[in-house]
Design a protein around this motif. Structure first.
Motif, PDB file in Angstrom:
ATOM      1  N   ALA A  26       0.823  -1.207   0.000  1.00 46.21           N
ATOM      2  CA  ALA A  26       0.000   0.000   0.000  1.00 46.21           C
ATOM      3  C   ALA A  26       0.856   1.255   0.000  1.00 46.21           C
ATOM      4  N   TRP A  27       1.919   1.289   0.810  1.00 51.20           N
ATOM      5  CA  TRP A  27       2.750   2.489   0.851  1.00 51.20           C
ATOM      6  C   TRP A  27       3.529   2.680  -0.447  1.00 51.20           C
ATOM      7  N   ASN A  28       3.960   1.608  -1.072  1.00 55.62           N
ATOM      8  CA  ASN A  28       4.657   1.760  -2.355  1.00 55.62           C
ATOM      9  C   ASN A  28       3.716   2.286  -3.426  1.00 55.62           C
ATOM     10  N   LEU A  29       2.471   1.802  -3.425  1.00 52.22           N
ATOM     11  CA  LEU A  29       1.493   2.340  -4.372  1.00 52.22           C
ATOM     12  C   LEU A  29       1.202   3.804  -4.075  1.00 52.22           C
ATOM     13  N   GLU A  30       1.107   4.142  -2.789  1.00 49.97           N
ATOM     14  CA  GLU A  30       0.855   5.525  -2.408  1.00 49.97           C
ATOM     15  C   GLU A  30       2.006   6.435  -2.836  1.00 49.97           C
ATOM     16  N   ALA A  31       3.231   5.945  -2.689  1.00 47.99           N
ATOM     17  CA  ALA A  31       4.389   6.733  -3.099  1.00 47.99           C
ATOM     18  C   ALA A  31       4.364   6.994  -4.602  1.00 47.99           C
ATOM     19  N   MET A  32       4.018   5.981  -5.379  1.00 47.42           N
ATOM     20  CA  MET A  32       3.944   6.174  -6.827  1.00 47.42           C
ATOM     21  C   MET A  32       2.809   7.107  -7.212  1.00 47.42           C
ATOM     22  N   ARG A  33       1.697   7.068  -6.453  1.00 43.52           N
ATOM     23  CA  ARG A  33       0.573   7.954  -6.762  1.00 43.52           C
ATOM     24  C   ARG A  33       0.899   9.404  -6.452  1.00 43.52           C
ATOM     25  N   LEU A  34       1.538   9.631  -5.306  1.00 41.99           N
ATOM     26  CA  LEU A  34       1.817  11.005  -4.887  1.00 41.99           C
ATOM     27  C   LEU A  34       2.967  11.613  -5.674  1.00 41.99           C
ATOM     28  N   TYR A  35       4.071  10.869  -5.823  1.00 39.77           N
ATOM     29  CA  TYR A  35       5.278  11.469  -6.385  1.00 39.77           C
ATOM     30  C   TYR A  35       5.943  10.538  -7.391  1.00 39.77           C
ATOM     31  N   PRO A  36       5.389  10.374  -8.545  1.00 41.45           N
ATOM     32  CA  PRO A  36       6.062   9.517  -9.527  1.00 41.45           C
ATOM     33  C   PRO A  36       7.379  10.150  -9.981  1.00 41.45           C
ATOM     34  N   GLY A  37       8.485   9.490  -9.637  1.00 45.15           N
ATOM     35  CA  GLY A  37       9.792   9.972 -10.079  1.00 45.15           C
ATOM     36  C   GLY A  37      10.265  11.214  -9.373  1.00 45.15           C
ATOM     37  N   TRP A  38       9.711  11.540  -8.213  1.00 47.46           N
ATOM     38  CA  TRP A  38      10.080  12.793  -7.557  1.00 47.46           C
ATOM     39  C   TRP A  38      10.392  12.552  -6.094  1.00 47.46           C
ATOM     40  N   ILE A  39      11.359  13.302  -5.542  1.00 42.32           N
ATOM     41  CA  ILE A  39      11.686  13.248  -4.130  1.00 42.32           C
ATOM     42  C   ILE A  39      12.121  14.641  -3.712  1.00 42.32           C
ATOM     43  N   ASN A  40      11.837  15.010  -2.467  1.00 45.29           N
ATOM     44  CA  ASN A  40      12.092  16.373  -2.010  1.00 45.29           C
ATOM     45  C   ASN A  40      13.570  16.611  -1.733  1.00 45.29           C
ATOM     46  N   VAL A  41      14.085  17.702  -2.277  1.00 41.11           N
ATOM     47  CA  VAL A  41      15.455  18.141  -2.045  1.00 41.11           C
ATOM     48  C   VAL A  41      15.385  19.376  -1.161  1.00 41.11           C
ATOM     49  N   ASP A  42      15.935  19.271   0.049  1.00 43.34           N
ATOM     50  CA  ASP A  42      15.823  20.345   1.020  1.00 43.34           C
ATOM     51  C   ASP A  42      17.113  21.156   1.072  1.00 43.34           C
ATOM     52  N   TRP A  43      17.126  22.148   1.997  1.00 39.82           N
ATOM     53  CA  TRP A  43      18.289  23.027   2.117  1.00 39.82           C
ATOM     54  C   TRP A  43      19.569  22.238   2.399  1.00 39.82           C
ATOM     55  N   ASP A  44      19.484  21.232   3.240  1.00 45.51           N
ATOM     56  CA  ASP A  44      20.680  20.523   3.672  1.00 45.51           C
ATOM     57  C   ASP A  44      21.144  19.458   2.689  1.00 45.51           C
ATOM     58  N   THR A  45      20.371  19.198   1.659  1.00 47.28           N
ATOM     59  CA  THR A  45      20.668  18.066   0.778  1.00 47.28           C
ATOM     60  C   THR A  45      22.051  18.170   0.152  1.00 47.28           C
ATOM     61  N   ALA A  46      22.427  19.352  -0.319  1.00 45.67           N
ATOM     62  CA  ALA A  46      23.696  19.499  -1.031  1.00 45.67           C
ATOM     63  C   ALA A  46      24.879  19.039  -0.194  1.00 45.67           C
ATOM     64  N   SER A  47      24.812  19.252   1.124  1.00 42.61           N
ATOM     65  CA  SER A  47      25.947  18.899   1.980  1.00 42.61           C
ATOM     66  C   SER A  47      26.065  17.393   2.195  1.00 42.61           C
ATOM     67  N   TYR A  48      25.063  16.621   1.764  1.00 49.12           N
ATOM     68  CA  TYR A  48      25.108  15.161   1.919  1.00 49.12           C
ATOM     69  C   TYR A  48      25.500  14.445   0.626  1.00 49.12           C
ATOM     70  N   LEU A  49      25.612  15.172  -0.472  1.00 52.56           N
ATOM     71  CA  LEU A  49      25.806  14.511  -1.758  1.00 52.56           C
ATOM     72  C   LEU A  49      27.234  14.039  -1.968  1.00 52.56           C
ATOM     73  N   GLY A  50      28.151  14.471  -1.141  1.00 54.89           N
ATOM     74  CA  GLY A  50      29.535  14.031  -1.227  1.00 54.89           C
ATOM     75  C   GLY A  50      30.212  14.225   0.110  1.00 54.89           C
ATOM     76  N   ARG A  51      31.488  13.877   0.192  1.00 54.48           N
ATOM     77  CA  ARG A  51      32.223  14.055   1.435  1.00 54.48           C
ATOM     78  C   ARG A  51      32.340  15.539   1.754  1.00 54.48           C
ATOM     79  N   SER A  52      32.083  15.885   2.999  1.00 58.21           N
ATOM     80  CA  SER A  52      32.280  17.261   3.450  1.00 58.21           C
ATOM     81  C   SER A  52      32.691  17.214   4.913  1.00 58.21           C
ATOM     82  N   PRO A  53      33.500  18.183   5.363  1.00 63.67           N
ATOM     83  CA  PRO A  53      33.952  18.153   6.765  1.00 63.67           C
ATOM     84  C   PRO A  53      32.825  18.410   7.754  1.00 63.67           C
TER      85      PRO A  53
END
Length: 681
Positions: free
Chosen positions: A177-204
């Motif tokens: 049910a949750w996988n179907l709900e995820a596809m219904r709400l956000y097909p191919g999409w996920i939220n990118v927040d303010w902090d996301t950039a700092s997690y995309l690679g190594r950072s101090p």
């Protein structure tokens, strides 16, 4: 058994009948906004309470407790202008206005032309359908759920094979049910927040755990497109493992099932997999550690009932062999380390991880070594990697960075005498953000919400780039010192001096965020409106990513979802959330119940060796699953986002505590009647 089924069906029919009657006969609520009670909330937004109330058994639904259906009309003489869109994020109401509004307890709205509704001479009318009052709905939910569990318990006692089948079927249903709900709400999409950039690679600034996780998903799938489904399904499986472990510990067949359903339908928790942030892995790690602790407690006999358990010392050696126990303790230490390397606030769970050492009388030194060794190896390896790359021996430099974000509003040349020029540059850069803050911001509620919203903007968009540019400009030619060491020193110096310059204001700030932590823990929001409130900022932050990163890591995002009009997927609750509405609409109920068991368990904990088995469970609920970890985490992490694992802890604490009370009653009743004791299922 027949009586149980009949009682359960009757309660279900009454519950459905009450909700249906409220929808059919409930009179709509309506009223006029009183200009004298309207206050400015920044930009073009104004906040006003809804003073009119429906009948006592009805309530006005809002965006924090379901889905608001309120309609607002601006009346200017004979002209009536419907305002909208509704359910608008607060930033949209403040920045664009144009009649946008939302309804979270009070109405946050804007006039159609940006004028001040307190002085423009117009009247603002509102109308809303009503629903069953949440407290009445909660009462019926508790009765129906209790009778259902009672019925299932009797059925499982007669047919033990049915228990694992039902548990597996419900878990599989929730996964699908949750996988179907995820596809219904956000097909191919996920939220990118303010902090996301700092997690995309190594950072101090960040620990290494979440970047490794993201890189693993990218290496396997080619991009981050499946990240939502990976995080979602790992979280649901962690809930299932925890349910199985609690069932085995408490010797029941229904408590673990109830835990899985409560956690797997929690809007507060299920919003996390939809974000490129660390909350989802953090909750997963916490649930895994809880499950491992339950296994240790079971092996040590803490969950046993009956005369055999009473006659056995709680610290007596237990099967399986000691090496198996040491491996299990090592798994707890490794899980704690990995969770900390994803989200450093997990150190608040360390006292809980140490509890098995207290259970191992006669083997405590050996148990402590088994627990600490894998933890030390993993944490030490991450710190050594940072030393090799950045020059400091620690898992991250997030401590001074986080403090800098919380005192950036007080960074000025006069408050930071060690670095006056840099402080002046930061002051000039953040001045437009500080200027938006209302002068009469009520404390703690409005202060907490406002400063939480501006935290990321102050830190990541202004203070961090400015300190980075300063270090690069003032780096001596030919210097071999790691840049990260100087950045850490400068950010820490700025934060400490700004904090000391106005210590009362900083303590006031901390007090508001402590208040916000408890409120956030007690007031989960529905998935759709909660995500919609985050999306505009998330979309904006994508533009702040480096172009090559945006193209390489998020080129598949495509057009962002619509968020500025009503009746989008963001406005709709999933069918799985609707049964939770009465529970989530009663602030802090689950939290208060858990705290009762926490206090009782902490009081009983020193006497655990002399307690009957059921009381041991209550002590375990207070110390093992809830008390120590939450108390330390609350004291150490004053921002709600750092303690997102509170709900799994409270759910398990309540389950263990209620089971302990039921066992006490079931043991006492036969003994008074002179009947043999039985083992409750």
């Amino acid at each position: 058994m027949r009586a149980r089924v009949i009682a359960c069906v009757v309660a279900l029919l009454v519950t459905l009948g009450l909700h249906g009657f409220a929808a059919w006969r409930g009179e709509p609520a309506q009223g006029v906004i009183d200009p004298a009670r309207v206050r400015h909330d920044g930009g073009q937004a104004f906040a006003a309470p809804l003073t009119e109330r429906p009948a006592r058994w009805l309530a006005i639904p809002n965006d924090g407790a379901g889905l608001s259906v309120i309609e607002v009309v601006e009346v200017d003489g004979a002209k009536r202008t419907p305002l909208g869109p509704g359910h608008a994020p607060p930033d949209l109401v403040r920045e664009r206005g144009g009649g946008a509004f939302n309804h979270w307890g009070e109405l946050l709205f804007s006039s159609s032309d940006g004028s001040d509704p307190r002085t423009n001479g117009r009247r603002y009318e509102w109308t809303s359908a009503t629903s069953l009052h949440p407290r009445l709905g909660l009462l019926m939910l508790a009765i129906t759920s209790g009778l259902l569990l009672w019925t299932l318990s009797g059925w499982f006692a007669r047919m033990p094979i049915a228990s694992p089948i039902v548990f597996s079927a419900v878990t599989a249903l929730l996964l699908v049910a949750w996988n179907l709900e995820a596809m219904r709400l956000y097909p191919g999409w996920i939220n990118v927040d303010w902090d996301t950039a700092s997690y995309l690679g190594r950072s101090p600034e960040r620990t290494i755990g979440y970047p490794i996780f993201l890189n693993t998903v990218t290496a396997v799938a080619g991009d981050l497109r499946p990240l939502l489904f990976v995080q979602l399904n790992l979280m649901l499986l962690a809930f299932a493992w925890l349910g199985v472990a609690v069932n085995r510990l408490l010797k029941t067949r229904v408590v673990g099932l109830a835990i899985v359903v409560l956690l797997a339908t929690s809007p507060r928790l299920l919003v996390f997999p939809f974000n490129v942030l660390t909350e989802a892995p953090y909750v997963i790690g916490t649930c895994v550690m809880l499950a491992l602790l339950a296994e240790v407690a079971r092996w040590r006999g803490l969950g046993e009932t009956g005369a055999s358990a009473d006659s056995r010392a709680i610290d007596a050696p237990r099967r399986p062999g000691s090496w198996s126990m040491m491996l299990l303790l090592g798994a707890i230490g490794a899980t704690l380390a990995l969770t900390e390397l994803v989200r450093p606030a997990a150190f608040g769970l360390a006292p809980m991880a140490l509890l098995p050492v207290l259970w191992m009388r006669g083997q405590r030194i050996r148990s402590l070594a088994a627990l600490v060794l894998p933890y030390a190896v993993l944490i030490g390896a991450a710190a050594w990697a940072n030393h090799q790359r950045y020059g400091f021996f620690a898992t991250s430099s997030m401590g001074p960075v986080s403090l800098l974000g919380h005192v950036a509003w007080n960074i000025r040349a006069e408050t930071c005498p060690s670095l006056p020029e840099l402080a002046a540059r930061i002051e000039q850069r953040v001045a437009p953000i500080i200027a938006k803050r209302p002068a009469d911001l009520p404390w703690p509620k409005e202060y907490f919400f406002w400063t939480s919203d501006e935290y990321n903007d102050l830190l990541w968009s202004n203070a961090m780039p400015e300190t980075q540019a300063w270090v690069e400009a003032h780096r001596p030619p030919g210097s071999t010192e790691h840049e990260a060491i100087e950045l850490r020193r400068i950010r820490g110096t700025l934060a400490r001096e700004a904090m000391r310059a106005d210590l009362p204001a900083y303590l006031r700030h901390v007090g508001a965020h402590v208040w916000g932590f408890w409120q956030s823990a007690a007031r989960p929001a529905p998935l759709g409106p909660a995500l919609k409130g985050r999306v505009p900022r998330g979309i904006g932050s994508v533009e702040n990513l480096w172009p090559e990163v945006r193209q390489e890591r998020f080129g598949w995002l495509g057009a962002p979802p619509e968020t500025e009009r009503s009746d989008t997927p963001f406005d709709r609750m999933s069918w799985m959330e609707r049964w939770r509405a009465p529970l989530d609409s009663n602030p802090s109920l689950l939290w208060k119940v858990a705290l009762v068991f926490t206090v009782a368990g902490l009081v009983l904990a020193p006497f655990v060796r002399w307690l009957p088995p059921a009381a041991r469970l209550l002590a375990l609920a207070g110390t093992g699953f809830q008390g120590t970890a939450v108390l330390v985490a609350a004291a150490a992490a004053v921002i709600a986002r750092y303690v997102d694992a509170v709900e799994p802890l409270t759910v398990v604490a309540c389950a263990a505590g209620v089971t302990a009370l039921v066992q006490m009653v079931s043991r006492a009743r036969p003994s008074r009647a002179g009947e043999p004791q039985s083992h409750p299922r």
